[in-house]
Design an enzyme around this catalytic site. Structure first.
Site, short mmCIF file in Angstrom:
data_model
loop_
_atom_site.label_atom_id
_atom_site.label_comp_id
_atom_site.label_asym_id
_atom_site.label_seq_id
_atom_site.Cartn_x
_atom_site.Cartn_y
_atom_site.Cartn_z
N ASP A 137 -50.12 -0.97 11.13
CA ASP A 137 -48.72 -1.30 10.80
C ASP A 137 -47.84 -0.05 10.86
O ASP A 137 -46.69 -0.10 11.32
CB ASP A 137 -48.66 -1.95 9.42
CG ASP A 137 -49.47 -3.24 9.37
OD1 ASP A 137 -49.34 -4.06 10.29
OD2 ASP A 137 -50.25 -3.42 8.42
N HIS A 152 -51.19 -6.95 4.71
CA HIS A 152 -51.32 -6.96 6.17
C HIS A 152 -51.32 -8.38 6.72
O HIS A 152 -52.31 -8.86 7.25
CB HIS A 152 -52.58 -6.20 6.60
CG HIS A 152 -52.78 -6.22 8.09
ND1 HIS A 152 -51.96 -5.51 8.96
CD2 HIS A 152 -53.66 -6.89 8.88
CE1 HIS A 152 -52.34 -5.74 10.20
NE2 HIS A 152 -53.37 -6.58 10.19
P1 NAD Z 1 -64.38 -9.35 18.36
O1 NAD Z 1 -64.79 -10.78 18.28
O2 NAD Z 1 -64.07 -8.77 19.68
O3 NAD Z 1 -65.53 -8.44 17.72
C1 NAD Z 1 -66.10 -8.74 16.48
C2 NAD Z 1 -67.52 -8.23 16.48
O4 NAD Z 1 -68.07 -8.52 15.20
C3 NAD Z 1 -68.42 -8.90 17.53
O5 NAD Z 1 -69.07 -7.93 18.31
C4 NAD Z 1 -69.40 -9.70 16.70
O6 NAD Z 1 -70.70 -9.78 17.28
C5 NAD Z 1 -69.42 -8.89 15.42
N1 NAD Z 1 -69.92 -9.62 14.27
C6 NAD Z 1 -69.72 -10.90 13.90
N2 NAD Z 1 -70.41 -11.17 12.78
C7 NAD Z 1 -71.04 -10.04 12.43
C8 NAD Z 1 -71.89 -9.68 11.36
N3 NAD Z 1 -72.25 -10.55 10.42
N4 NAD Z 1 -72.35 -8.41 11.32
C9 NAD Z 1 -71.99 -7.52 12.26
N5 NAD Z 1 -71.20 -7.79 13.29
C10 NAD Z 1 -70.73 -9.05 13.37
O7 NAD Z 1 -63.15 -9.16 17.35
P2 NAD Z 1 -62.17 -7.90 17.24
O8 NAD Z 1 -61.03 -8.08 18.15
O9 NAD Z 1 -62.96 -6.66 17.28
O10 NAD Z 1 -61.58 -8.12 15.75
C11 NAD Z 1 -62.41 -8.01 14.64
C12 NAD Z 1 -61.65 -8.29 13.35
O11 NAD Z 1 -60.64 -7.31 13.13
C13 NAD Z 1 -60.93 -9.64 13.33
O12 NAD Z 1 -61.13 -10.25 12.08
C14 NAD Z 1 -59.47 -9.26 13.51
O13 NAD Z 1 -58.60 -10.21 12.96
C15 NAD Z 1 -59.43 -7.96 12.75
N6 NAD Z 1 -58.29 -7.09 13.07
C16 NAD Z 1 -57.71 -6.40 12.04
C17 NAD Z 1 -56.66 -5.55 12.28
C18 NAD Z 1 -56.04 -4.77 11.15
O14 NAD Z 1 -54.95 -4.21 11.32
N7 NAD Z 1 -56.68 -4.64 9.99
C19 NAD Z 1 -56.17 -5.39 13.58
C20 NAD Z 1 -56.78 -6.08 14.63
C21 NAD Z 1 -57.85 -6.94 14.34
C1 LMR Z 2 -53.00 -7.17 13.94
O1 LMR Z 2 -52.11 -6.91 13.14
O2 LMR Z 2 -52.91 -6.93 15.15
C2 LMR Z 2 -54.28 -7.76 13.43
O3 LMR Z 2 -54.19 -8.11 12.09
C3 LMR Z 2 -54.80 -8.88 14.27
C4 LMR Z 2 -53.98 -10.13 14.20
O4 LMR Z 2 -54.57 -11.20 14.01
O5 LMR Z 2 -52.75 -10.07 14.33
#
Ligand code: NAD
Ligand code: LMR
Length: 342
Positions: A175, A202
């Site tokens: 953010d 967030h």
């Molecule tokens: P993705 O699906 O590409 O990757 C997720 C990974 O987690 C996969 O490789 C999957 O195998 C693994 N996984 C699932 N269950 C698991 C477990 N029990 N133990 C270990 N690994 C496991 O998803 P992504 O794009 O990498 O996003 C991941 C998370 O991050 C989502 O929940 C998304 O909303 C969040 N996110 C948060 C922010 C933030 O600002 N905080 C920003 C972007 C995404």
């Molecule tokens: C973001 O802010 O990009 C993450 O929280 C992923 C989402 O679901 O928007």
């Protein structure tokens, strides 16, 4: 590398920066969910850090290939892969910082809270393992909905008797990264100079950029404030829609998470001038968790910086009050989930 992650405004005392010399290659970092969209580029960025001696990659799938690939980079840290629940404890042994991006991402039309049912269980299981194996580690929670997954993690750690609120962080760095980028573009400022604190939580309106606290000091029209605030709040959705079903932000998130890891390692290494925004246990408002600027130290959160919430504009003060009910409900949902009987 260090300078590219930490904008000038985050470093408040330039003297202490020039005096501070980090030790090279000393810390162990684990990424849980390391083979995912965020996990892979994050692993690459952390592999480049001179502060890291060992990088543990854990996932339930595809970790072997990612580990082999990354381990060929000729940077000092050693990369080790772990896959499946049986290897989870080993992936956490002796780790200083655990980063958790495991879980499912949004598709268009979904809110972050729509991910709760799947991701709450994933975060609960992983944090239980962290509590058993490396309870002293800094824990960085990326998995959404962060507003709820951080309170879940706190409850799990309490149940295990190892909760240290100073070491549990919801990663909201993206953010700030977005706010800095959008403000610099809108006001024609040099990117490296811009720092906008983002408080609250967030998700949607709980993301509150405090534009009046932008460094360097800059004035905005009412229209600019509205436009920038809404864009920062909806930036995640902007990416989800552009990716059209292929996930949410991964590259910018990995960049932001790497910055937060680097800041944590610098703090662990003794740098006394490290500030970041993060969603942590907080007494800044009546809510038990709240994102704000914090000072990081060897033991985690050394101080929550109260000054950002002082002297808010009328727009910001109203937005702060408006976000509280949603954030409160998300926190309570997480706490209730973690404490429900099996
Ligand atoms: P993705 O699906 O590409 O990757 C997720 C990974 O987690 C996969 O490789 C999957 O195998 C693994 N996984 C699932 N269950 C698991 C477990 N029990 N133990 C270990 N690994 C496991 O998803 P992504 O794009 O990498 O996003 C991941 C998370 O991050 C989502 O929940 C998304 O909303 C969040 N996110 C948060 C922010 C933030 O600002 N905080 C920003 C972007 C995404
Ligand atoms: C973001 O802010 O990009 C993450 O929280 C992923 C989402 O679901 O928007």
């Amino acid at each position: 590398f260090r300078d590219s992650f930490a904008p000038k405004a985050v470093k408040q005392n330039s003297d202490s920066i020039t005096r501070f010399q980090p030790r090279a290659s000393s810390f162990k970092v684990a990424i849980l969910g390391a083979a995912g969209g965020i996990g892979q580029p994050l692993a690459l960025l952390i592999k480049m850090s001179p502060l890291v001696s060992t990088l543990h990659l854990y996932d339930i799938a595809n970790v072997k290939g990612v580990t082999a690939d990354l381990s060929h980079c000729n940077t000092p840290s050693q990369v080790l892969g772990f896959t499946g629940a049986a290897e989870l404890p080993n992936s956490l042994k002796g780790v200083d910082v655990v980063v958790i991006p495991a879980g499912v991402p949004r598709k268009p039309g979904m809110t972050r809270d729509d991910l709760f049912n799947i991701n709450a269980n994933i975060v609960k299981d992983l944090v239980e393992a962290v509590a058993d194996t490396c309870p002293d580690a800094f824990i960085h929670i990326i998995s959404n909905p962060v507003n709820s997954t951080v309170p879940i993690a706190a409850e799990v750690l309490k149940q295990k008797g190892v909760y240290d609120p100073k070491k549990l962080f919801g990663v909201t760095t993206l953010d700030v990264v977005r706010a800095n980028t959008f403000v610099a573009q809108r006001k024609n400022l040099k990117l490296i100079d811009v720092d906008v604190p983002v408080v609250g939580g967030h998700a949607g309106i709980t993301i509150l950029p405090l534009l009046s606290k932008t460094k360097p000091s800059v004035s905005f029209t009412d229209e600019e404030v509205e436009e920038l605030t809404v864009r920062i709040q909806n930036a995640g959705t902007e990416v989800v829609e552009a990716k059209a079903g292929a996930g949410s932000a991964t590259l910018s998130m990995a960049y932001a998470a790497a910055r937060f890891v680097e800041s944590s390692l610098r703090a662990l290494d003794g740098d006394t001038d490290v500030y970041e925004c993060s969603y942590v246990q907080s007494e800044l408002t009546e809510l038990p968790f709240f994102a704000s600027r914090i000072k990081l130290g060897k033991k985690g959160v050394e101080a929550v910086i109260p000054s950002d919430l002082q002297g808010l504009t009328e727009y910001e003060a109203k937005a702060l009050e408006a976000l509280k009910p949603e954030l409160k409900a998300s926190i309570e949902k997480g706490i209730a989930f973690a404490n429900k009987q099996p």
